[in-house]
Scaffold this motif. Sequence first.
Motif, PDB file in Angstrom:
ATOM      1  N   ASN A   1       0.869  -1.167   0.000  1.00  0.00           N
ATOM      2  CA  ASN A   1       0.000   0.000   0.000  1.00  0.00           C
ATOM      3  C   ASN A   1       0.912   1.223   0.000  1.00  0.00           C
ATOM      4  OD1 ASN A   1      -1.245   2.312   1.279  1.00  0.00           O
ATOM      5  ND2 ASN A   1      -2.937   0.991   1.902  1.00  0.00           N
ATOM      6  N   THR A   2       0.772   2.098  -1.011  1.00  0.00           N
ATOM      7  CA  THR A   2       1.726   3.213  -1.135  1.00  0.00           C
ATOM      8  C   THR A   2       1.541   4.283  -0.067  1.00  0.00           C
ATOM      9  OG1 THR A   2       0.238   4.325  -2.682  1.00  0.00           O
ATOM     10  CG2 THR A   2       2.019   2.971  -3.633  1.00  0.00           C
ATOM     11  N   ARG A   3       0.350   4.416   0.482  1.00  0.00           N
ATOM     12  CA  ARG A   3       0.134   5.453   1.489  1.00  0.00           C
ATOM     13  C   ARG A   3       0.601   4.998   2.872  1.00  0.00           C
ATOM     14  NH1 ARG A   3      -4.762   9.470   3.116  1.00  0.00           N
ATOM     15  NH2 ARG A   3      -5.390   8.534   5.075  1.00  0.00           N
ATOM     16  N   ASN A   4       0.306   3.774   3.224  1.00  0.00           N
ATOM     17  CA  ASN A   4       0.554   3.359   4.610  1.00  0.00           C
ATOM     18  C   ASN A   4       1.862   2.621   4.815  1.00  0.00           C
ATOM     19  OD1 ASN A   4      -2.000   4.375   5.052  1.00  0.00           O
ATOM     20  ND2 ASN A   4      -2.983   2.381   4.818  1.00  0.00           N
ATOM     21  N   ASN A   5       2.392   2.007   3.764  1.00  0.00           N
ATOM     22  CA  ASN A   5       3.662   1.308   3.946  1.00  0.00           C
ATOM     23  C   ASN A   5       4.739   2.366   4.135  1.00  0.00           C
ATOM     24  OD1 ASN A   5       5.106  -1.309   3.878  1.00  0.00           O
ATOM     25  ND2 ASN A   5       6.285  -0.206   2.316  1.00  0.00           N
ATOM     26  N   HIS A   6       5.550   2.240   5.171  1.00  0.00           N
ATOM     27  CA  HIS A   6       6.429   3.330   5.557  1.00  0.00           C
ATOM     28  C   HIS A   6       7.597   2.750   6.330  1.00  0.00           C
ATOM     29  CE1 HIS A   6       6.754   7.364   7.933  1.00  0.00           C
ATOM     30  NE2 HIS A   6       7.832   7.075   7.229  1.00  0.00           N
ATOM     31  N   PHE A   7       8.572   2.260   5.566  1.00  0.00           N
ATOM     32  CA  PHE A   7       9.733   1.665   6.217  1.00  0.00           C
ATOM     33  C   PHE A   7      10.447   2.742   7.038  1.00  0.00           C
ATOM     34  CE2 PHE A   7      14.074   0.104   6.468  1.00  0.00           C
ATOM     35  CZ  PHE A   7      13.856  -1.200   6.849  1.00  0.00           C
ATOM     36  N   SER A   8      10.711   2.579   8.290  1.00  0.00           N
ATOM     37  CA  SER A   8      10.519   1.375   9.057  1.00  0.00           C
ATOM     38  C   SER A   8       9.322   1.471  10.002  1.00  0.00           C
ATOM     39  CB  SER A   8      11.776   1.158   9.911  1.00  0.00           C
ATOM     40  OG  SER A   8      11.891   2.268  10.813  1.00  0.00           O
ATOM     41  N   ASN A   9       8.534   2.528   9.880  1.00  0.00           N
ATOM     42  CA  ASN A   9       7.473   2.720  10.865  1.00  0.00           C
ATOM     43  C   ASN A   9       6.270   1.810  10.672  1.00  0.00           C
ATOM     44  OD1 ASN A   9       9.172   4.672  11.685  1.00  0.00           O
ATOM     45  ND2 ASN A   9       7.846   6.403  11.252  1.00  0.00           N
ATOM     46  N   ARG A  10       5.901   1.561   9.440  1.00  0.00           N
ATOM     47  CA  ARG A  10       4.738   0.704   9.187  1.00  0.00           C
ATOM     48  C   ARG A  10       5.016  -0.194   7.998  1.00  0.00           C
ATOM     49  NH1 ARG A  10       2.758   4.509  11.745  1.00  0.00           N
ATOM     50  NH2 ARG A  10       3.323   6.054  10.196  1.00  0.00           N
ATOM     51  N   SER A  11       4.433  -1.380   8.037  1.00  0.00           N
ATOM     52  CA  SER A  11       4.653  -2.323   6.941  1.00  0.00           C
ATOM     53  C   SER A  11       3.311  -2.865   6.496  1.00  0.00           C
ATOM     54  CB  SER A  11       5.548  -3.459   7.444  1.00  0.00           C
ATOM     55  OG  SER A  11       5.617  -4.478   6.481  1.00  0.00           O
ATOM     56  N   GLN A  12       2.843  -2.355   5.376  1.00  0.00           N
ATOM     57  CA  GLN A  12       1.602  -2.916   4.838  1.00  0.00           C
ATOM     58  C   GLN A  12       1.922  -3.555   3.497  1.00  0.00           C
ATOM     59  OE1 GLN A  12      -1.885  -0.390   4.791  1.00  0.00           O
ATOM     60  NE2 GLN A  12      -3.046  -1.892   3.607  1.00  0.00           N
ATOM     61  N   ARG A  13       2.365  -4.799   3.591  1.00  0.00           N
ATOM     62  CA  ARG A  13       2.831  -5.534   2.413  1.00  0.00           C
ATOM     63  C   ARG A  13       2.291  -6.951   2.460  1.00  0.00           C
ATOM     64  NH1 ARG A  13       9.171  -4.149   2.906  1.00  0.00           N
ATOM     65  NH2 ARG A  13       8.601  -4.003   5.082  1.00  0.00           N
ATOM     66  N   GLY A  14       1.976  -7.500   1.321  1.00  0.00           N
ATOM     67  CA  GLY A  14       1.442  -8.862   1.302  1.00  0.00           C
ATOM     68  C   GLY A  14       1.929  -9.639   0.104  1.00  0.00           C
ATOM     69  N   SER A  15       1.570 -10.908   0.086  1.00  0.00           N
ATOM     70  CA  SER A  15       1.942 -11.741  -1.062  1.00  0.00           C
ATOM     71  C   SER A  15       0.874 -12.783  -1.339  1.00  0.00           C
ATOM     72  CB  SER A  15       3.281 -12.438  -0.811  1.00  0.00           C
ATOM     73  OG  SER A  15       3.137 -13.422   0.182  1.00  0.00           O
ATOM     74  N   ILE A  16       0.789 -13.151  -2.598  1.00  0.00           N
ATOM     75  CA  ILE A  16      -0.057 -14.279  -3.000  1.00  0.00           C
ATOM     76  C   ILE A  16       0.850 -15.241  -3.765  1.00  0.00           C
ATOM     77  CG2 ILE A  16      -2.037 -15.058  -4.342  1.00  0.00           C
ATOM     78  CD1 ILE A  16      -3.192 -12.225  -4.129  1.00  0.00           C
ATOM     79  N   LYS A  17       0.855 -16.482  -3.348  1.00  0.00           N
ATOM     80  CA  LYS A  17       1.601 -17.496  -4.094  1.00  0.00           C
ATOM     81  C   LYS A  17       0.583 -18.359  -4.821  1.00  0.00           C
ATOM     82  CE  LYS A  17       5.390 -17.885  -0.766  1.00  0.00           C
ATOM     83  NZ  LYS A  17       6.272 -16.924  -1.457  1.00  0.00           N
ATOM     84  N   VAL A  18       0.740 -18.463  -6.118  1.00  0.00           N
ATOM     85  CA  VAL A  18      -0.107 -19.388  -6.874  1.00  0.00           C
ATOM     86  C   VAL A  18       0.715 -20.655  -7.092  1.00  0.00           C
ATOM     87  CG1 VAL A  18      -1.445 -19.775  -8.970  1.00  0.00           C
ATOM     88  CG2 VAL A  18      -1.295 -17.473  -7.994  1.00  0.00           C
ATOM     89  N   VAL A  19       0.219 -21.761  -6.551  1.00  0.00           N
ATOM     90  CA  VAL A  19       0.934 -23.039  -6.662  1.00  0.00           C
ATOM     91  C   VAL A  19       0.049 -24.017  -7.435  1.00  0.00           C
ATOM     92  CG1 VAL A  19       2.236 -22.680  -4.526  1.00  0.00           C
ATOM     93  CG2 VAL A  19       0.016 -23.818  -4.431  1.00  0.00           C
ATOM     94  N   ALA A  20       0.682 -24.998  -8.067  1.00  0.00           N
ATOM     95  CA  ALA A  20      -0.076 -25.925  -8.916  1.00  0.00           C
ATOM     96  C   ALA A  20      -1.151 -26.647  -8.110  1.00  0.00           C
ATOM     97  CB  ALA A  20       0.867 -26.913  -9.583  1.00  0.00           C
ATOM     98  N   SER A  21      -0.813 -27.034  -6.888  1.00  0.00           N
ATOM     99  CA  SER A  21      -1.826 -27.651  -6.024  1.00  0.00           C
ATOM    100  C   SER A  21      -1.403 -27.424  -4.576  1.00  0.00           C
ATOM    101  CB  SER A  21      -1.948 -29.140  -6.317  1.00  0.00           C
ATOM    102  OG  SER A  21      -0.729 -29.774  -5.995  1.00  0.00           O
ATOM    103  N   VAL A  22      -2.380 -27.484  -3.665  1.00  0.00           N
ATOM    104  CA  VAL A  22      -2.033 -27.273  -2.247  1.00  0.00           C
ATOM    105  C   VAL A  22      -2.169 -28.575  -1.463  1.00  0.00           C
ATOM    106  CG1 VAL A  22      -2.427 -24.804  -1.987  1.00  0.00           C
ATOM    107  CG2 VAL A  22      -4.367 -26.351  -1.843  1.00  0.00           C
TER     108      VAL A  22
END
Length: 556
Positions: A535-556
């Motif tokens: 998130n460009t507004r709230n992510n603020h190294f080092s005060n705030r971290s609003q970051r995520g990830s999605i992993k697409v895998v062939a099967s879970v």
Amino acid sequence: MKIVTCLVLLAIVAVVRADFYMHNPRGSNNRLSEDNNNRNNANRLFDSQNNNRGGYNVGDSNTAKNGNGRGDGTGILTYYKTSILRVEWTNQHGGENPNVNTQVVFQYMCDDQSATYVDSNSVTQELWNTDLLRDGDGSIGNAANQRVQDDTQTQRGRHEPIAFYQHCSTRNRNRGLFIATENIADNASARRTRQDNAGTQYGSECPEERDYYPYWHPTPWKDIIVLTSNMTQCELYQTESQNVMAKGFCVDQQHNNRDDCIDDGSQWYEVAPWGIPAPRCEPLAFSRDNHLGNSIGGEPLHFNWTIPSEVTNDAKCVLRGRYNISTDDYDGWNQFYEEDEDGDVISPITDDPNVNLLKGTGRAAGVQLNVDVSQFGRTFQDRSHTFIIKDRPADIPAEAKIYNLNVRGRRGNIVQVYPAVEYDFIPRELVVTPTDYVHIAWTGSLSSPDGAGQGAANSDKNNLVCTASAGHSVPLTFADEACNLFTTFAQHENFATAGVGGATIDELLNNAPATYDGGLIQPGGGQVGDYYFLNTRNNHFSNRSQRGSIKVVASV
Ligand SMILES: *[C@@H]1O[C@H](CO)[C@@H](O)[C@H](O)[C@H]1NC(C)=O
Ligand SMILES: *[C@@H]1O[C@H](CO)[C@@H](O)[C@H](O)[C@H]1NC(C)=O
Ligand SMILES: *[C@@H]1O[C@H](CO)[C@@H](O)[C@H](O)[C@H]1NC(C)=O
Ligand SMILES: *[C@@H]1O[C@H](CO)[C@@H](O)[C@H](O)[C@H]1NC(C)=O
Ligand SMILES: *[C@@H]1O[C@H](CO)[C@@H](O)[C@H](O)[C@H]1NC(C)=O
């Protein structure tokens, strides 16, 4: 003898206070849209027993504060039926922790429910319905923070129907319940319990129903899951849940059981079970007692909720979590009300007892313990604001999973927001398969208490743009080859600007709506890979971290 005394002492000292705060969906802790850190009214909708500082404001749909300096309270999130929602909370003690016995019970209520029974003339009668379920209208100012008292107060929040509370307050309390040394009249109503012996009213909640589960009368709540430190209890929860068991009541509402009801010449009727599966019953994970949210792996406690599909399309609903704790000093499940031949209460615990640590030696060393019998064994609670449950979009295959990706937290730094949390995406790390969908949406308040952050004060604003890795703070643009979370430029633009559009978006998202639903996407168009975003507004190294990830895998 000496050993027994010491064990009792240690166990008693171990328990102090506890708290329970829901972070996703946003737990209100009875807040509505006040911009002060402490909630205005702990009695508004339910009894949380939490610290006044906890909770998140109701979501707003606008871009800026309005009406009386408050938001409009209409930023209601939608979840699709059968989609998966990560419900996350912090509790102060819990789970596989020998210092405490714990249960966490999650339930929901939607505005499409009614409790009915068939009377002796074979006519179906309604006991109550839930169609006035609502958060309250923050734009009217302080009046919205008052507890609802009658049906004309349509701008005040409301969860349980008023008739539910009326039954509770005219019905005799269950006199078999253990009340320790609390002074509660035999003929007092179900408004009075060991924990709420003054009978204080919170919303239209019934104190006896709040403190005990499974409850023995009809309630408007449907059960989702019980997480417990004592799995032997599961059979009780799963057979006596109102999901699967009918619950009765007496027409003469003072009676709390069938025999007294019929002996007194009144009628006992039953409300059918909800007819949905029994609640899940699972072990509650460890969390360190009196260290709010310290659990294994550093993640708050959570469960994955599959959004129910038996509700009507577009139903407005609320999620309720209760957290119940006790010690080993008495067995709460087998300890009932008892008195001696003089009519005096027999209780294994008393308020602040003095214990002679040298008893039996002819010498004395008296210490005073900290025991409040009304809180020795205690139920805490938090609830979400309302949300909408919708049918799955017709073009999504029935077998495809839908995961909800939302934002949790509120504006401010760690100290300012505590016991709430700073902004982040939730789930922070999502793993899906190529045929799954992710429903990305967020809501925020425009009257959040003042706190550190970028952009206009008091407002929660969000966007979502791709980055090259979890460690980056500078985002990629759509032109970058590695920015492939979204398959179309329109998607990229919408998530980057919360639907406002690139031409007009303010650099700090000040003109973005607080609530945005970007719909369903297949991350990377269903290509196996790792996708990162921030998130460009709230992510603020080092005060705030609003970051995520999605992993697409062939099967879970
Ligand atoms: C409870 O009993 C007392 C004494 O008999 C009586 O005065 C009082 O009205 C009763 N209260 C209720 C709620 O029935
Ligand atoms: C809390 O635990 C007590 C036993 O200690 C039990 O009687 C009660 O029903 C439980 N309440 C809830 C809400 O789980
Ligand atoms: C666990 O539950 C069982 C069944 O209700 C009960 O008899 C037992 O006392 C409970 N144990 C603890 C430690 O609460
Ligand atoms: C919830 O689902 C995620 C996958 O989306 C999984 O990693 C996690 O272990 C699940 N949590 C529980 C408590 O089962
Ligand atoms: C980040 O936090 C530090 C420590 O509280 C503070 O001094 C600094 O001003 C913050 N940075 C911004 C830009 O808010």
